[in-house]
Motif scaffolding. Sequence first.
Motif, PDB file in Angstrom:
ATOM      1  N   HIS A   1      -2.758   4.810  -3.019  1.00 41.47           N
ATOM      2  CA  HIS A   1      -4.006   5.433  -2.285  1.00 41.47           C
ATOM      3  C   HIS A   1      -3.779   6.850  -2.393  1.00 41.47           C
TER       4      HIS A   1
ATOM      5  N   HIS B   1       0.718  -1.379  -0.080  1.00 41.16           N
ATOM      6  CA  HIS B   1      -0.067   0.080  -0.103  1.00 41.16           C
ATOM      7  C   HIS B   1       0.871   1.353  -0.036  1.00 41.16           C
TER       8      HIS B   1
ATOM      9  N   ASP C   1       0.803   5.459   0.211  1.00 46.84           N
ATOM     10  CA  ASP C   1       0.107   6.544   0.920  1.00 46.84           C
ATOM     11  C   ASP C   1       0.520   7.693   0.097  1.00 46.84           C
TER      12      ASP C   1
ATOM     13  N   ASP D   1      -8.585   0.852   5.900  1.00 47.54           N
ATOM     14  CA  ASP D   1      -7.582   1.366   6.283  1.00 47.54           C
ATOM     15  C   ASP D   1      -7.461   2.242   7.567  1.00 47.54           C
TER      16      ASP D   1
ATOM     17  N   MET E   1      -4.457  10.372  -1.788  1.00 48.66           N
ATOM     18  CA  MET E   1      -5.243  11.221  -0.692  1.00 48.66           C
ATOM     19  C   MET E   1      -4.951  13.000  -1.514  1.00 48.66           C
TER      20      MET E   1
HETATM   21 ZN    ZN Z   1      -3.673   4.417   3.014  1.00 53.06          ZN
END
Ligand code: ZN
Length: 231
Positions: free
Chosen positions: A75, A39, A41, A181, A77
Amino acid sequence: MSDDLLTTYQLAPSILSADFGQLENQIGLVMDAGVRVIHVDVMDGHFVPNITIGPVVVQHIRDQVHEGGGALDVHLMIENPERYIDAFAAAGSDWINVHAEACTHLNAVLAQIRAAGCKAGVTINPATPLATIQEVTGDIDFALMMTVNPGFSGQQFIASVLPKIRRARMLLPEGAGLQVDGGVGPDTIEAALDTGANLFVAGSAVFGAADPAAAARGLIDAMACRLDSQP
Ligand code: ZN
Ligand code: DX5
């Protein structure tokens, strides 16, 4: 990389909590312990307060993860994710998920992810109603339910999100992945598993542990007892 990774129980350690001075070693440790989803971020300092990883990091870890039979789970954001999807796809991302809260034209952004050759995910924050993604369930390969407010690793799991995750499993079509998450670790994994989710991100619980491989194995073992009843 197999499509099965989206629909089976998988632990997805977040490299946000890893030692970036020895990232290859850290990824190697958890992949040797059985991890197949890494993963990543990505934070822009606008959608969330923190600034983290860009496509160049994905590019540097892509071969290691893919050669180990793994998937890169990115992911985003960030605001205006449509500006960066092609760059993250070209860098080697396999799954890309965007926040519904950050997309004015969510349907178009999800189509862009698939057109770039990646699996498309949509994420919602703890306070965002599930209905926000109701009209795009046919346009996604997985959904992510945040159990912290995004921005930082090491926050406390927000248990009041659990009923929403259960309802998300009922809303999603068969074959879609359901990811959790934020604050997932030995104390919260069972409650998260009970919702019917199958993909579990863990940052500090894995890379913040003295022995990341043992920590990953412990969480994978917690999933193993559910293997007879795949979600
Ligand atoms: Zn995440
Ligand atoms: C939070 C990130 C998470 C975070 C998880 O904004 O999206 O992926 O790194 O870290 P832990 O597991 O420590 O909550």
